[in-house]
Design a protein around this motif. Structure first.
Motif, PDB file in Angstrom:
ATOM      1  N   LEU A 184     -20.880 -33.132  10.518  1.00  0.00           N
ATOM      2  CA  LEU A 184     -20.845 -32.112   9.466  1.00  0.00           C
ATOM      3  C   LEU A 184     -20.956 -32.773   8.089  1.00  0.00           C
ATOM      4  O   LEU A 184     -21.585 -32.240   7.174  1.00  0.00           O
ATOM      5  N   ALA A 193     -17.948 -16.634  10.883  1.00  0.00           N
ATOM      6  CA  ALA A 193     -18.430 -17.380  12.047  1.00  0.00           C
ATOM      7  C   ALA A 193     -19.368 -18.500  11.597  1.00  0.00           C
ATOM      8  O   ALA A 193     -19.901 -18.458  10.479  1.00  0.00           O
ATOM      9  N   THR A 194     -19.564 -19.472  12.465  1.00  0.00           N
ATOM     10  CA  THR A 194     -20.482 -20.556  12.121  1.00  0.00           C
ATOM     11  C   THR A 194     -21.897 -19.993  11.998  1.00  0.00           C
ATOM     12  O   THR A 194     -22.242 -18.994  12.634  1.00  0.00           O
ATOM     13  N   VAL A 210     -28.637 -17.074  11.515  1.00  0.00           N
ATOM     14  CA  VAL A 210     -29.052 -16.458  10.252  1.00  0.00           C
ATOM     15  C   VAL A 210     -30.271 -15.585  10.465  1.00  0.00           C
ATOM     16  O   VAL A 210     -30.327 -14.454  10.021  1.00  0.00           O
ATOM     17  N   ARG A 259     -28.996 -23.717  16.243  1.00  0.00           N
ATOM     18  CA  ARG A 259     -28.047 -22.641  16.481  1.00  0.00           C
ATOM     19  C   ARG A 259     -27.827 -21.850  15.179  1.00  0.00           C
ATOM     20  O   ARG A 259     -27.830 -20.641  15.153  1.00  0.00           O
ATOM     21  N   ASN A 260     -27.673 -22.600  14.071  1.00  0.00           N
ATOM     22  CA  ASN A 260     -27.426 -21.956  12.801  1.00  0.00           C
ATOM     23  C   ASN A 260     -28.598 -21.086  12.380  1.00  0.00           C
ATOM     24  O   ASN A 260     -28.428 -19.949  11.975  1.00  0.00           O
ATOM     25  N   THR A 315     -23.254 -18.676   9.322  1.00  0.00           N
ATOM     26  CA  THR A 315     -23.429 -17.527   8.427  1.00  0.00           C
ATOM     27  C   THR A 315     -23.744 -17.981   7.001  1.00  0.00           C
ATOM     28  O   THR A 315     -23.757 -17.161   6.080  1.00  0.00           O
ATOM     29  N   GLN A 324     -24.517 -33.370   7.495  1.00  0.00           N
ATOM     30  CA  GLN A 324     -25.225 -32.092   7.351  1.00  0.00           C
ATOM     31  C   GLN A 324     -24.994 -31.497   5.950  1.00  0.00           C
ATOM     32  O   GLN A 324     -25.934 -31.065   5.289  1.00  0.00           O
ATOM     33  N   PHE A 364     -27.958 -10.457   6.076  1.00  0.00           N
ATOM     34  CA  PHE A 364     -28.371 -10.650   4.690  1.00  0.00           C
ATOM     35  C   PHE A 364     -27.894  -9.514   3.784  1.00  0.00           C
ATOM     36  O   PHE A 364     -27.795  -8.373   4.211  1.00  0.00           O
ATOM     37  N   PHE A 423     -34.651 -19.808   0.938  1.00  0.00           N
ATOM     38  CA  PHE A 423     -33.614 -18.781   1.055  1.00  0.00           C
ATOM     39  C   PHE A 423     -33.973 -17.634   0.107  1.00  0.00           C
ATOM     40  O   PHE A 423     -33.733 -17.710  -1.089  1.00  0.00           O
ATOM     41  N   PHE A 459     -29.935 -13.961  -5.293  1.00  0.00           N
ATOM     42  CA  PHE A 459     -28.994 -14.996  -5.719  1.00  0.00           C
ATOM     43  C   PHE A 459     -28.702 -14.856  -7.212  1.00  0.00           C
ATOM     44  O   PHE A 459     -27.576 -15.075  -7.652  1.00  0.00           O
ATOM     45  N   GLU A 506     -28.433 -27.241  13.905  1.00  0.00           N
ATOM     46  CA  GLU A 506     -29.402 -26.635  12.990  1.00  0.00           C
ATOM     47  C   GLU A 506     -30.095 -25.469  13.690  1.00  0.00           C
ATOM     48  O   GLU A 506     -30.230 -24.398  13.143  1.00  0.00           O
ATOM     49  N   LYS A 552     -22.130 -20.742   5.281  1.00  0.00           N
ATOM     50  CA  LYS A 552     -20.915 -21.079   4.520  1.00  0.00           C
ATOM     51  C   LYS A 552     -21.121 -22.267   3.571  1.00  0.00           C
ATOM     52  O   LYS A 552     -20.449 -22.358   2.552  1.00  0.00           O
ATOM     53  N   THR A 553     -22.041 -23.148   3.916  1.00  0.00           N
ATOM     54  CA  THR A 553     -22.214 -24.335   3.071  1.00  0.00           C
ATOM     55  C   THR A 553     -22.678 -23.945   1.667  1.00  0.00           C
ATOM     56  O   THR A 553     -22.171 -24.452   0.661  1.00  0.00           O
ATOM     57  N   ILE A 554     -23.625 -22.996   1.617  1.00  0.00           N
ATOM     58  CA  ILE A 554     -24.120 -22.536   0.312  1.00  0.00           C
ATOM     59  C   ILE A 554     -23.020 -21.759  -0.424  1.00  0.00           C
ATOM     60  O   ILE A 554     -22.965 -21.765  -1.647  1.00  0.00           O
TER      61      ILE A 554
HETATM   62  N1  LIG Z   1     -29.393 -17.267   2.281  1.00  0.00           N
HETATM   63  C1  LIG Z   1     -29.944 -17.885   3.323  1.00  0.00           C
HETATM   64  N2  LIG Z   1     -31.155 -17.516   3.783  1.00  0.00           N
HETATM   65  C2  LIG Z   1     -31.720 -18.136   4.847  1.00  0.00           C
HETATM   66  N3  LIG Z   1     -31.160 -19.168   5.521  1.00  0.00           N
HETATM   67  C3  LIG Z   1     -29.931 -19.579   5.108  1.00  0.00           C
HETATM   68  C4  LIG Z   1     -29.262 -18.977   3.991  1.00  0.00           C
HETATM   69  N4  LIG Z   1     -28.081 -19.626   3.820  1.00  0.00           N
HETATM   70  C5  LIG Z   1     -28.002 -20.562   4.768  1.00  0.00           C
HETATM   71  N5  LIG Z   1     -29.114 -20.554   5.538  1.00  0.00           N
HETATM   72  C6  LIG Z   1     -29.420 -21.419   6.696  1.00  0.00           C
HETATM   73  O1  LIG Z   1     -28.577 -20.952   7.719  1.00  0.00           O
HETATM   74  C7  LIG Z   1     -28.109 -22.019   8.525  1.00  0.00           C
HETATM   75  C8  LIG Z   1     -26.596 -21.993   8.567  1.00  0.00           C
HETATM   76  O2  LIG Z   1     -26.080 -22.317   7.310  1.00  0.00           O
HETATM   77  P1  LIG Z   1     -24.748 -23.174   7.191  1.00  0.00           P
HETATM   78  O3  LIG Z   1     -24.876 -24.443   7.971  1.00  0.00           O
HETATM   79  O4  LIG Z   1     -24.384 -23.226   5.764  1.00  0.00           O
HETATM   80  O5  LIG Z   1     -23.786 -22.178   7.948  1.00  0.00           O
HETATM   81  P2  LIG Z   1     -22.314 -22.396   8.276  1.00  0.00           P
HETATM   82  O6  LIG Z   1     -21.725 -21.039   8.273  1.00  0.00           O
HETATM   83  O7  LIG Z   1     -21.727 -23.429   7.388  1.00  0.00           O
HETATM   84  O8  LIG Z   1     -22.414 -22.917   9.721  1.00  0.00           O
HETATM   85  P3  LIG Z   1     -21.506 -24.008  10.389  1.00  0.00           P
HETATM   86  O9  LIG Z   1     -20.135 -23.451  10.331  1.00  0.00           O
HETATM   87  O10 LIG Z   1     -22.097 -24.096  11.753  1.00  0.00           O
HETATM   88  O11 LIG Z   1     -21.685 -25.261   9.585  1.00  0.00           O
HETATM   89  C9  LIG Z   1     -28.676 -23.274   7.920  1.00  0.00           C
HETATM   90  O12 LIG Z   1     -29.809 -23.640   8.674  1.00  0.00           O
HETATM   91  C10 LIG Z   1     -29.063 -22.876   6.513  1.00  0.00           C
HETATM   92  O13 LIG Z   1     -30.169 -23.611   6.061  1.00  0.00           O
END
Ligand SMILES: Nc1ncnc2c1ncn2[C@@H]1O[C@H](COP(=O)(O)OP(=O)(O)OP(=O)(O)O)[C@@H](O)[C@H]1O
Length: 342
Positions: free
Chosen positions: A117, A76-77, A16, A11-12, A79, A120, A27, A51, A32, A9, A81-83
């Motif tokens: 994951l 990359a991780t 971002v 690192r992510n 960025t 998460q 960004f 967000f 959205f 969390e 991707k989950t959303i």
């Molecule tokens: N639009 C946004 N604005 C601000 N924060 C965001 C936004 N989208 C995602 N985040 C935050 O950014 C972080 C990374 O998001 P997420 O875990 O989806 O990335 P990821 O690319 O899936 O990373 P990983 O591959 O490590 O799982 C999370 O803490 C999430 O809450």
């Protein structure tokens, strides 16, 4: 597990917040709502999750996913991707009329490589669904109590996060698991799924769900009746390699590629234009004779230079460097003035 999640969390969030991205910013300069997401979901993303605006990758991918196309996202991780995949899936699910019901069984399936994951993604999913309480989130993963998972599957889980081994187990052994209505299959961190040796399990899952392109499984296994519902497949991967490419080939149909720079598009093109001899399972290298094609909008205008000669050799890992050096040496010996560029 908590510790790992916490680390990730941090690192992510750093990635971002740190504003990393190809163009110097992570960004996008839109909202959205501009991406076509439901106003209630946008409000929730902003007010409850903090967000303000989408990340670049979210802005590129969400409209394409909403359009129904299969997608390969390379990013990359950290960025966001989950959303990228959860937001459009929830948008499309909440629009359904009649409303989604538990008796519909699973409608969206997210495959993840690890328990960490899995939890998460589940936590983010739970938060996103707070305004859409009729859409039920759930997870199944290795190490959990099977009987409890069976009971939850029997009641109905609309959006299911799963590790591959445990999912396969339930597909085979849980008769009350309704999977024939699945409309979305997401491969999150596909590269890690394959690195961890789940290639064979993924191929079996694709066969169970009737989602492998060009599958003969239906004929071989008359007992299993895969659904005729057309599915949308979303593959997300931080790295691209032959195995990810093979998975893309058997699971995606005319995908739109997102987040690939020219170098990576050329890697995909190269991988797709040779006869694909590797299968997802590292033990069965002699496997598929299927000719790989990965048609895509972004590849349509891409042509290899006519003078480029491509050859490949299968080499044991340990000999790669030695062989490369000896090839380079022999090229330089033959044509002293020529240069090789990478
Ligand atoms: N639009 C946004 N604005 C601000 N924060 C965001 C936004 N989208 C995602 N985040 C935050 O950014 C972080 C990374 O998001 P997420 O875990 O989806 O990335 P990821 O690319 O899936 O990373 P990983 O591959 O490590 O799982 C999370 O803490 C999430 O809450």
């Amino acid at each position: 597990m908590e510790e790992i999640r916490g680390e990730k969390e941090d690192r992510n969030s750093e990635a971002v917040k740190g504003g990393r991205g190809n163009d110097g910013g992570i960004f996008a300069s839109c909202s959205f709502a501009d991406l076509g997401l439901h106003s209630s979901l946008c409000e929730h993303l902003k007010d409850k999750m903090g967000f303000q605006v989408p990340t670049q990758i979210q802005a590129q991918a969400i409209p394409v996913i909403l359009s129904g196309r299969d997608v390969l996202v390379n990013a990359a991780t950290g960025t966001g991707k989950t959303i990228v995949y959860l937001a459009p899936i929830i948008h499309l699910l909440q629009m359904r009329n009649p409303r989604v019901q538990r008796s519909d069984g699973t409608l969206a399936l997210v495959l993840v490589p690890t328990r960490e994951l899995c939890m998460q993604v589940y936590e983010i999913l739970q938060k996103l669904l707070r305004r859409f309480i009729w859409i039920v989130p759930g997870y199944i993963m290795g190490g959990e109590n099977r009987a409890k998972e069976k009971a939850r599957l029997r009641k109905g889980i609309s959006v299911l996060i799963a590790t591959p081994g445990r999912l396969l187990d339930h597909l085979k052994n849980t008769s009350s698991f309704i999977y024939t209505n699945i409309q979305w299959i997401v491969y999150d961190e596909a590269d890690r799924i394959l690195e961890l040796g789940y290639g064979k399990a993924i191929e079996e899952i694709l066969d169970f769900l009737g989602s492998r392109h060009g599958s003969t499984f239906e004929q071989k296994n008359k007992m299993i009746k895969p659904s005729k519902i057309s599915k949308q497949n979303l593959l997300l991967s931080a790295t691209l390699n032959d195995k990810v490419n093979h998975l893309a080939n058997i699971s995606l149909q005319s995908p739109v590629m997102i987040g690939l720079d020219d170098k990576k598009v050329s890697l995909i093109t190269r991988c797709s234009s040779v006869k694909q001899l590797s299968s997802l399972d590292s033990h069965s290298d002699e496997g598929s004779e299927q000719l790989s094609t990965l048609p895509s909008q972004s590849l349509e205008n891409y042509n290899l230079p006519a003078q480029l000669i491509q050859r490949y050799l299968k080499v044991p890992c340990g000999s790669r460097l030695a062989l490369l050096l000896s090839i380079l040496k022999s090229i330089f010996r033959k044509a002293g003035s020529q240069k090789v560029w990478y």
